[in-house]
Design a protein around this motif. Structure first.
Motif, PDB file in Angstrom:
ATOM      1  N   ASP A 195      34.918  61.539   6.263  1.00  0.00           N
ATOM      2  CA  ASP A 195      35.929  61.392   7.312  1.00  0.00           C
ATOM      3  C   ASP A 195      35.598  60.158   8.153  1.00  0.00           C
ATOM      4  OD1 ASP A 195      37.683  61.572   9.442  1.00  0.00           O
ATOM      5  OD2 ASP A 195      37.370  63.719   9.778  1.00  0.00           O
ATOM      6  N   HIS A 196      36.339  59.078   7.916  1.00  0.00           N
ATOM      7  CA  HIS A 196      36.044  57.819   8.610  1.00  0.00           C
ATOM      8  C   HIS A 196      36.256  57.944  10.118  1.00  0.00           C
ATOM      9  CE1 HIS A 196      35.423  53.574   9.171  1.00  0.00           C
ATOM     10  NE2 HIS A 196      36.598  53.457   9.750  1.00  0.00           N
ATOM     11  N   SER A 197      37.110  58.875  10.536  1.00  0.00           N
ATOM     12  CA  SER A 197      37.326  59.033  11.976  1.00  0.00           C
ATOM     13  C   SER A 197      36.058  59.540  12.665  1.00  0.00           C
ATOM     14  CB  SER A 197      38.489  59.990  12.255  1.00  0.00           C
ATOM     15  OG  SER A 197      38.160  61.323  11.885  1.00  0.00           O
ATOM     16  N   ILE A 198      35.242  60.307  11.961  1.00  0.00           N
ATOM     17  CA  ILE A 198      33.959  60.765  12.521  1.00  0.00           C
ATOM     18  C   ILE A 198      33.003  59.589  12.645  1.00  0.00           C
ATOM     19  CG2 ILE A 198      31.995  62.311  12.232  1.00  0.00           C
ATOM     20  CD1 ILE A 198      34.582  63.746  12.862  1.00  0.00           C
ATOM     21  N   THR A 199      33.001  58.731  11.633  1.00  0.00           N
ATOM     22  CA  THR A 199      32.159  57.531  11.687  1.00  0.00           C
ATOM     23  C   THR A 199      32.525  56.683  12.897  1.00  0.00           C
ATOM     24  OG1 THR A 199      32.052  57.513   9.275  1.00  0.00           O
ATOM     25  CG2 THR A 199      31.416  55.493  10.423  1.00  0.00           C
ATOM     26  N   ARG A 200      33.835  56.465  13.071  1.00  0.00           N
ATOM     27  CA  ARG A 200      34.286  55.659  14.211  1.00  0.00           C
ATOM     28  C   ARG A 200      33.960  56.345  15.528  1.00  0.00           C
ATOM     29  NH1 ARG A 200      40.233  53.457  13.929  1.00  0.00           N
ATOM     30  NH2 ARG A 200      39.183  52.012  12.524  1.00  0.00           N
ATOM     31  N   MET A 201      34.090  57.669  15.563  1.00  0.00           N
ATOM     32  CA  MET A 201      33.772  58.406  16.784  1.00  0.00           C
ATOM     33  C   MET A 201      32.310  58.212  17.177  1.00  0.00           C
ATOM     34  SD  MET A 201      32.073  61.370  17.866  1.00  0.00           S
ATOM     35  CE  MET A 201      32.089  62.555  16.511  1.00  0.00           C
ATOM     36  N   LEU A 202      31.400  58.296  16.205  1.00  0.00           N
ATOM     37  CA  LEU A 202      29.980  58.121  16.488  1.00  0.00           C
ATOM     38  C   LEU A 202      29.686  56.708  16.986  1.00  0.00           C
ATOM     39  CD1 LEU A 202      28.378  60.004  13.448  1.00  0.00           C
ATOM     40  CD2 LEU A 202      28.623  60.814  15.801  1.00  0.00           C
ATOM     41  N   MET A 203      30.289  55.734  16.338  1.00  0.00           N
ATOM     42  CA  MET A 203      30.108  54.347  16.749  1.00  0.00           C
ATOM     43  C   MET A 203      30.633  54.135  18.162  1.00  0.00           C
ATOM     44  SD  MET A 203      31.626  50.920  14.904  1.00  0.00           S
ATOM     45  CE  MET A 203      33.318  51.509  15.022  1.00  0.00           C
ATOM     46  N   ASN A 204      31.826  54.635  18.434  1.00  0.00           N
ATOM     47  CA  ASN A 204      32.434  54.425  19.738  1.00  0.00           C
ATOM     48  C   ASN A 204      31.740  55.214  20.841  1.00  0.00           C
ATOM     49  OD1 ASN A 204      34.298  52.574  18.849  1.00  0.00           O
ATOM     50  ND2 ASN A 204      35.948  54.061  18.586  1.00  0.00           N
ATOM     51  N   ALA A 205      31.229  56.395  20.520  1.00  0.00           N
ATOM     52  CA  ALA A 205      30.473  57.157  21.517  1.00  0.00           C
ATOM     53  C   ALA A 205      29.253  56.364  21.965  1.00  0.00           C
ATOM     54  CB  ALA A 205      30.052  58.506  20.943  1.00  0.00           C
ATOM     55  N   HIS A 206      28.605  55.717  21.026  1.00  0.00           N
ATOM     56  CA  HIS A 206      27.454  54.853  21.353  1.00  0.00           C
ATOM     57  C   HIS A 206      27.892  53.719  22.279  1.00  0.00           C
ATOM     58  CE1 HIS A 206      23.616  52.680  20.032  1.00  0.00           C
ATOM     59  NE2 HIS A 206      24.252  51.816  20.797  1.00  0.00           N
ATOM     60  N   TYR A 207      28.971  53.048  21.913  1.00  0.00           N
ATOM     61  CA  TYR A 207      29.470  51.943  22.733  1.00  0.00           C
ATOM     62  C   TYR A 207      29.821  52.416  24.147  1.00  0.00           C
ATOM     63  CZ  TYR A 207      30.123  49.090  18.496  1.00  0.00           C
ATOM     64  OH  TYR A 207      29.947  48.370  17.348  1.00  0.00           O
ATOM     65  N   VAL A 208      30.477  53.564  24.229  1.00  0.00           N
ATOM     66  CA  VAL A 208      30.891  54.083  25.536  1.00  0.00           C
ATOM     67  C   VAL A 208      29.679  54.328  26.423  1.00  0.00           C
ATOM     68  CG1 VAL A 208      31.876  56.089  26.723  1.00  0.00           C
ATOM     69  CG2 VAL A 208      33.086  55.076  24.790  1.00  0.00           C
ATOM     70  N   TYR A 209      28.622  54.887  25.846  1.00  0.00           N
ATOM     71  CA  TYR A 209      27.459  55.173  26.682  1.00  0.00           C
ATOM     72  C   TYR A 209      26.724  53.891  27.079  1.00  0.00           C
ATOM     73  CZ  TYR A 209      24.003  58.192  28.841  1.00  0.00           C
ATOM     74  OH  TYR A 209      23.213  58.832  29.767  1.00  0.00           O
ATOM     75  N   ASP A 210      26.699  52.913  26.176  1.00  0.00           N
ATOM     76  CA  ASP A 210      26.187  51.596  26.560  1.00  0.00           C
ATOM     77  C   ASP A 210      26.902  51.089  27.810  1.00  0.00           C
ATOM     78  OD1 ASP A 210      24.363  51.312  24.503  1.00  0.00           O
ATOM     79  OD2 ASP A 210      25.652  50.052  23.269  1.00  0.00           O
ATOM     80  N   ASP A 211      28.226  51.116  27.727  1.00  0.00           N
ATOM     81  CA  ASP A 211      29.038  50.528  28.787  1.00  0.00           C
ATOM     82  C   ASP A 211      29.058  51.369  30.056  1.00  0.00           C
ATOM     83  OD1 ASP A 211      29.654  48.391  27.155  1.00  0.00           O
ATOM     84  OD2 ASP A 211      31.542  49.252  26.447  1.00  0.00           O
ATOM     85  N   TYR A 212      28.854  52.670  29.911  1.00  0.00           N
ATOM     86  CA  TYR A 212      28.873  53.527  31.096  1.00  0.00           C
ATOM     87  C   TYR A 212      27.750  53.163  32.061  1.00  0.00           C
ATOM     88  CZ  TYR A 212      28.897  57.699  34.030  1.00  0.00           C
ATOM     89  OH  TYR A 212      28.934  58.552  35.113  1.00  0.00           O
ATOM     90  N   LEU A 213      26.586  52.838  31.537  1.00  0.00           N
ATOM     91  CA  LEU A 213      25.490  52.435  32.423  1.00  0.00           C
ATOM     92  C   LEU A 213      25.849  51.154  33.170  1.00  0.00           C
ATOM     93  CD1 LEU A 213      22.641  52.906  33.503  1.00  0.00           C
ATOM     94  CD2 LEU A 213      21.790  51.484  31.625  1.00  0.00           C
ATOM     95  N   ALA A 214      26.430  50.189  32.456  1.00  0.00           N
ATOM     96  CA  ALA A 214      26.855  48.950  33.119  1.00  0.00           C
ATOM     97  C   ALA A 214      27.915  49.242  34.175  1.00  0.00           C
ATOM     98  CB  ALA A 214      27.394  47.959  32.093  1.00  0.00           C
TER      99      ALA A 214
END
Length: 328
Positions: A195-214
């Protein structure tokens, strides 16, 4: 071996970066504990074994220049121009704490397995623990610059001593990011194979947490800044113990952080392709709106706990390190 292959097949489509806001996090950690010292800028003069992307490696001094990308109105650390060829120690640590993200680790041939994650940046900035196995070398990156910083201080080169120390801080800060220690829950990793949507979700969750600290730091959130500033130093036996404690801490917060990010941002994590102006997946405005609704209260609480403990470990490390190099 089959399990390893399955894991890598998932990781190959996830290009991971690092905490956003390294400069802000580092500034609030170091500003009250680093000696009030003006350091003479010196040229780079080292023979290294480490391979870099030379087209993106910066060796000249860039203090006083625009090195932080942020949105209009963001509150960023001070970055004055050098005076008479000198800069404060805190500024070197602040500015160059983001240096490993400027491209020096990109486009390299570092590992026979790096094609499985799509880039060499991830090899040096992550340390995954999956199914009892470990991959990549963010810890080695930290040790490398810790040792190189000591070498520079031993030579009397305080500018590069601090600059290499800033790089070391970058990698240990990366290890405090939960998604740098695991890409997702084990079940999600295997579901992502189909399920590619799960792959994208994992990638984007990482990005979101990166950016949340900033978002927290550069929005000037008082609670976030006070949490970092008021963190009491915690002293550990060695840099090896520091790495182990930071990684254990980050992994302990992963389930809570991951749950909250999925709960708050839901389908956006599966749908978006990461081309927003301000941040990768969620815009500053969307963070603000979620904040005002109270949706981020749990995520903020977990993040401040994590960052506060990380700041305590790094303050203890810096105090011990700078005390040791003072004797050289």
């Amino acid at each position: 071996m089959k399990s390893l292959t399955l894991v890598f097949l998932v990781l190959m489509v996830i290009s991971l970066f690092s905490w956003s806001g390294h400069e802000g996090l580092t500034y609030y950690i170091v500003k009250d504990i680093v000696p009030d010292e003006l350091v003479k800028i010196t040229p780079y003069n080292y023979q290294e074994k480490r391979v870099y992307n030379l087209s993106k490696l910066v060796l000249e001094d860039v203090c006083g220049k625009d090195t932080i990308k942020a949105w209009d109105g963001a509150i960023i650390p001070p970055n004055p121009a050098p005076v008479n060829g000198k800069v404060p120690a805190w500024q070197i640590l602040t500015v160059y704490s983001s240096e490993p993200d400027w491209g020096m680790d990109q486009g390299l041939d570092l590992s026979p397995y790096q094609f499985l994650i799509g880039n060499s940046q991830g090899v040096r900035h992550m340390k995954y623990r999956i199914l009892g196995l470990e991959f990549f070398e963010a810890d080695k990156s930290f040790y490398y610059f810790h040792d190189l910083s000591k070498e520079a201080f031993r030579k009397g080169d305080r500018y590069w001593g601090y600059r290499f120390l800033a790089r070391a801080l970058h990698y240990i800060e990366d290890l405090s990011q939960p998604y740098h220690n695991t890409p997702g829950e084990l079940g999600e990793i295997f579901r992502a194979l189909f399920d590619h949507s799960i792959t994208r979700m994992l990638m984007n969750a990482h990005y979101v947490y990166d950016d949340y600290l900033a978002y927290l730091i550069y929005s000037g959130d008082e609670e976030t800044i006070k949490t970092i500033e008021n963190a009491k130093p915690v002293f550990l036996k060695s840099e090896w113990h520091l790495v182990q404690e930071i990684r254990k801490l980050a992994l302990s917060y992963f389930p809570k952080v991951h749950r909250e990010i999925k709960k708050v941002f839901g389908e956006k994590l599966k749908e978006r392709k990461g081309k927003l102006e301000s941040f990768t997946v969620i815009s500053v405005e969307e963070f603000k709106e979620a904040d005002e609704r109270g949706d981020l209260s749990n995520l903020k609480r977990y993040t401040l706990e994590l960052i506060g403990k990380t700041a305590s470990y790094l303050k203890g490390y810096l105090i011990d390190f700078l005390k040791a190099v003072r004797t050289f």
